[in-house]
Design an enzyme around this catalytic site. Structure first.
Site, PDB file in Angstrom:
ATOM      1  CD  GLU A 168      -2.923  -0.778   2.212  1.00 43.62           C
ATOM      2  OE1 GLU A 168      -3.959  -0.954   2.492  1.00 43.62           O
ATOM      3  OE2 GLU A 168      -2.327  -0.784   3.579  1.00 43.62           O
TER       4      GLU A 168
HETATM    5  C1  ACM Z   1      -2.545  -5.285   4.044  1.00 46.34           C
HETATM    6  O1  ACM Z   1      -4.185  -5.805   4.384  1.00 46.34           O
HETATM    7  N1  ACM Z   1      -2.379  -4.258   3.942  1.00 46.34           N
HETATM    8  C2  ACM Z   1      -1.160  -6.330   4.607  1.00 46.34           C
END
Ligand code: ACM
Length: 725
Positions: free
Chosen positions: A318
C-alpha cells in the site's frame, strides 16, 4: 408445533444470507482440530487416575523434557486431576523421538508423528522433536471427561501437516500487546499446531522494538509501548520451545509514519506530530535517498540480529505513489533515472533484498511487490485475492497466503474455513484506493478464474497465515478475536484439502474452544469482564443478547474511527461497546439452528426447549430496557434487542399458530434481519449501506427463517387442502 412437511427448502435461503448451515452431528468422537491425516478411533479408554510415567526411547533433550512438563500440567488442567509425575502410577506415556532434527525451526522441521492410545497408555513415535510437540497436542485433545472420571480415548493416528508454514499474524503496532498476551497466543498456537507467529512490529501507529542504533524509534514512536531487546530474545525462545518460529515484519517503504516521526529526514513528504490519521496511512520513506537506505540497512541488520528466523518480512504494501511523485525532488530524480513509481519500489525492494541477503535472511513482502520485476527468491504473501497467489507462483516466487484469512473482517469461522489456500478465490479485501489501482473489486471469496494455478504453481505455496490487524482490537479483545477462529484455520492449513465439512467444524469448534479456555485462553473471561463494565447493575440481559448476536462484518464496525479505519494508539479511543464484546461465532445461535432443523425433521421432543429459548430472548428485551434506564451505556443495543424479541416472537408464532395473522410481522422482522446481514455482506455493501444500530447482527435469524418457512409450507398445505388459494 404444526405438522411441517418440508424444511429443506429453507436451506438455499440460509446460504444466500451467508450464514453457515449446521446440521446435527453426533459428538461421538473426540474433537480433534486439526483433523489428523489418518485417524482410527478404537474401543476402550485409558483412565486418567494417577501420575504420568514417561518412558523414553531414542532422542531426549531439554526441549522435550519441558514439553512433557507442559503436557502433564495441561493434562491435569483438562482432567481436573493431579497427574504430576511420581504420584500413584497412572498413565504410561512412551515417547520415541527417532532422531534429532537439524532442520528444527525451519520450514523443513519434522512434524510427522504416530500416536497410539489404549487401555495400557499412550505411545508416541515422532520423526523429530517437532513431531513430539505435535503429537502431545493431539494427545491432549483425546482427553474426555466421562461420568466416572477423565479418560484418554483410544485411537490410532498417523499425522503430518499439509503445509509447512502455518502462521498467525498479530499486529502489535495498531494496538500494542503485552508479552503475556503474546505468550498466551503461542500456547494456543502450540495446542492447535500453528507454527509461525508473524509479528507486525511497525506501522504508522507505532514502532515496537527497542533499537540501540536508533533509540528515537522507541523514544518517539512507541508511546512507551515496545519490547526491549531482552524481551524479544525471551519471546523468540518461548516460541522455539513450542516449535514455533517468529517472523518479524518491519513495514517499509509505506506504513512507516511512526518510524519517520522519529527520523523525519528520511521521509518523502514532511512528517510531523501530532498524528494526523490521513498522514498515518500515507507517509513513506524516500527510496532515492542514500541516507534513508543506509538507515533502513542499519535497522534491518540490527533487527535481523534479534530474530533468528531465516525469513524477514519487510511489508512493502500500500505505498501511495503520490508520496513520491508529490515531492518535486523525488519526481525529478525519477524522471532523470527513468523510474516509474512501480520500478522505484522495485529498486528499493532489490536493495533491501541485497541487505538482508548479507545477513543470510530470505526477504518476504506483501503482494504489491509484484508490481515490477523483483528477485524470484523473495517470498510473496498474498492478501488481496488468490489472483496474486497465482501471479506470484507463476513468476516463480514461494508464497504464503493470507487472502481469505483476515480475522479482523469479523466473519464467522466457517466463512474463512471454506477458503482453501489453493482455491481460485478473490476476497474483496482491497481498500478503496488499492482496489482502484490494482484490482477489480471482488465479492468476498467469489470464484476468480484469473487465479487458477497449475500443480507446479501449487507446489510453490508454502502455507498460509491467519491475520489479525488490530485497529479495533485491544489486548482485552485479543483472545476473543483470535480464538476459536484461528483453530479452524489451523485445521485448514494442517489437514487435507478434503477436510471441509462445515457441520463438523461447527460441532467441534466450541469443544476445542472450551479446552483452550481450560488451558489459558481468555476469550470468555475477557468478554465477561467487558460486559460487567458495560452493565454493572445486572449483566444477564446484556449477556443474553450477546449470546446470540455478532458484530457487523467486513470492516463495517471500523466506521467508529471514520473512513480511514485508523486509530493512532497515542489517542486510544475506548473499544468497549457491545459490538466490541460480541463474538463472531455464537454457539447458542448455532445450536438453536441445529435444534430447529432437528425438530422440523421429527425430533418433536426439542420443541419445549426451543420455545423456552425463544421466550427468554423475547422477554429479555423488557429486562434490557429496564437496565438501560440505570446503565445508559447499554442503550445503543436496544434496537438489536427489540429485533431479537420480534424474531423470537416470530419463531414462537410459527411454532404455535396455525393461522396466518402473525405472518406479516414475522416477515417484516425477517426482512429487517436479512437487510442487516446484507448491509455488511461485502466491503462494497459496507460502503453503501447503513449499518444496524449498535453494529450487531441477530444470529438466530436462520433458525427463525426455518421455522417461519416450515409454518408457511404447512399452512399452505392446509389452505390448499381446504380449497383456499
Ligand atoms: C495489508 O493488509 N495491507 C497487508
Amino acid at each position: 408445533m404444526p405438522d411441517i412437511p418440508c424444511f429443506r427448502s429453507v436451506l438455499p435461503l440460509v446460504f444466500m444470507m451467508g450464514i453457515c448451515a449446521h446440521t446435527p452431528v453426533a459428538v461421538a468422537e473426540p474433537a480433534l482440530m486439526p483433523q489428523p491425516r489418518t485417524y482410527h478411533l478404537q474401543s476402550g479408554v485409558a483412565p486418567l487416575t494417577g501420575g504420568v510415567a514417561v518412558e523414553w526411547q531414542g532422542m531426549r533433550s531439554a526441549l522435550l523434557d519441558q514439553a512433557v512438563a507442559r503436557f502433564t500440567q495441561r493434562l491435569a488442567a483438562l482432567s481436573g486431576r493431579d497427574l504430576a509425575p511420581g504420584g500413584r502410577p497412572g498413565l504410561t506415556l512412551r515417547i520415541h523421538c527417532l532422531a534429532p532434527d537439524a532442520d528444527m525451526l525451519s520450514i523443513h522441521m519434522r512434524e510427522h508423528y504416530r500416536l497410539r492410545t489404549d487401555a495400557q497408555g499412550a505411545t508416541l513415535e515422532a520423526d523429530g522433536p517437532a513431531g513430539v510437540l505435535r503429537g502431545l497436542a493431539t494427545l491432549l485433545q483425546l482427553v474426555e471427561r466421562q461420568e466416572a472420571g477423565p479418560v484418554l480415548d483410544a485411537a490410532e493416528i498417523d499425522d503430518s501437516p499439509r503445509f509447512a508454514w502455518r502462521g498467525l499474524l498479530v499486529d502489535v503496532s495498531r494496538h500494542f500487546m503485552s508479552l503475556a498476551a503474546l505468550e498466551r497466543q503461542l500456547d494456543m498456537m502450540e495446542l492447535t499446531k500453528l507454527n509461525v507467529l508473524h509479528l507486525h512490529l511497525s506501522d504508522g501507529q507505532g514502532f515496537r522494538v527497542e533499537s540501540r542504533l536508533y533509540p528515537r524509534l522507541q523514544q518517539v514512536a512507541s508511546h512507551g509501548q515496545y519490547y526491549t531487546q531482552q524481551q524479544v530474545r525471551g519471546l523468540v525462545a518461548y516460541a522455539a520451545r513450542r516449535g514455533i518460529r517468529i517472523v518479524p515484519e518491519f513495514d517499509t517503504p509505506g506504513h512507516s509514519y511512526a518510524l519517520l516521526l522519529a527520523y523525519p529526514q528520511y521521509a518523502a513528504q514532511p512528517v510531523a506530530a501530532p498524528m494526523d490519521p490521513k498522514r498515518v496511512v500515507r507517509a513513506a520513506i524516500d527510496p532515492t535517498s542514500p541516507q534513508a537506505r543506509d538507515f533502513i540497512a542499519g535497522l534491518y541488520h540490527e533487527m535481523a540480529g534479534l530474530f533468528p528466523d531465516a525469513y524477514f518480512h519487510v511489508g512493502g504494501d500500500e505505498v501511495r505513489p503520490d508520496e513520491w511523485t508529490g515531492n518535486s525532488r523525488i519526481n525529478a530524480w525519477m524522471q532523470q533515472h527513468g523510474y516509474t513509481t512501480a520500478t522505484l519500489q522495485a529498486m528499493y525492494t532489490q536493495r533491501v533484498h541485497d541487505m538482508l541477503a548479507r545477513d543470510g535472511r530470505i526477504m518476504m513482502g506483501w503482494d504489491e511487490l509484484l508490481d515490477a520485476p523483483i528477485p524470484a527468491s523473495i517470498v510473496i504473501e498474498s492478501w488481496r485475492g488468490s489472483r496474486y497467489t497465482a501471479a506470484a507462483t507463476q513468476a516463480g516466487h514461494p508464497v504464503v497466503v493470507s487472502s481469505g484469512y483476515y480475522l479482523d473482517l469479523l466473519l464467522p469461522a466457517a466463512e474463512h474455513y471454506r477458503v482453501d489456500p489453493l482455491d481460485p478465490q478473490g476476497n474483496g479485501l482491497p481498500p478503496d484506493q488499492v482496489a482502484q489501482a490494482h484490482a477489480p473489486f471482488l465479492e468476498p471469496f467469489a470464484l476468480d478464474p484469473a487465479a487458477r494455478m497449475t500443480p507446479v504453481q501449487d507446489a510453490r505455496v508454502m502455507g498460509a497465515e491467519a491475520a489479525l490487524w488490530t485497529e479495533i482490537v485491544t489486548e482485552e479483545m485479543l483472545d476473543n478475536r483470535l480464538w476459536p477462529r484461528a483453530a479452524a484455520l489451523a485445521e485448514r492449513f494442517w489437514s487435507s484439502a478434503s477436510v471441509r465439512d462445515a457441520a463438523s467444524l461447527a460441532t467441534r469448534l466450541p469443544v476445542v474452544q472450551a479446552e483452550l479456555e481450560l488451558l489459558g485462553n481468555r476469550a470468555t473471561a475477557d468478554r465477561a469482564r467487558m460486559m460487567a463494565r458495560l452493565a454493572p447493575d445486572d449483566v444477564t440481559p446484556l449477556a443474553t443478547l450477546l449470546s446470540v448476536t455478532s458484530p457487523v462484518r467486513n470492516y463495517a464496525h471500523n466506521h467508529v474511527f471514520g473512513p480511514s479505519r485508523v486509530v493512532p494508539t497515542a489517542d486510544p479511543r475506548p473499544l468497549d461497546r457491545a459490538a466490541d464484546i460480541a463474538a463472531t461465532d455464537n454457539t447458542q445461535a448455532a445450536v438453536f439452528y441445529r435444534d430447529v432443523l432437528s425438530c422440523l425433521a421429527g425430533h418433536k421432543d426439542l420443541a419445549a426447549s426451543l420455545r423456552a429459548r425463544l421466550e427468554n430472548w423475547r422477554d429479555n428485551d423488557a429486562r434490557l430496557r429496564l437496565l438501560a434506564q440505570r446503565d445508559p451505556s447499554v442503550a445503543e443495543v436496544l434496537p438489536a434487542s427489540a429485533l431479537l424479541a420480534r424474531l423470537a416472537q416470530a419463531g414462537l408464532d410459527a411454532m404455535n399458530t396455525p393461522a396466518t395473522a402473525w405472518r406479516e410481522q414475522a416477515e417484516a422482522a425477517l426482512a429487517t434481519a436479512r437487510g442487516q446481514f446484507a448491509a455488511s455482506a461485502s466491503m462494497l455493501a459496507v460502503r453503501t449501506s447503513p449499518q444496524p444500530a449498535g453494529d450487531l447482527l441477530p444470529d438466530i435469524t436462520p433458525g427463525i427463517m426455518a421455522l417461519v418457512q416450515a409454518a408457511r409450507s404447512s399452512d399452505s398445505v392446509v389452505r390448499q387442502g381446504a380449497g383456499i388459494r
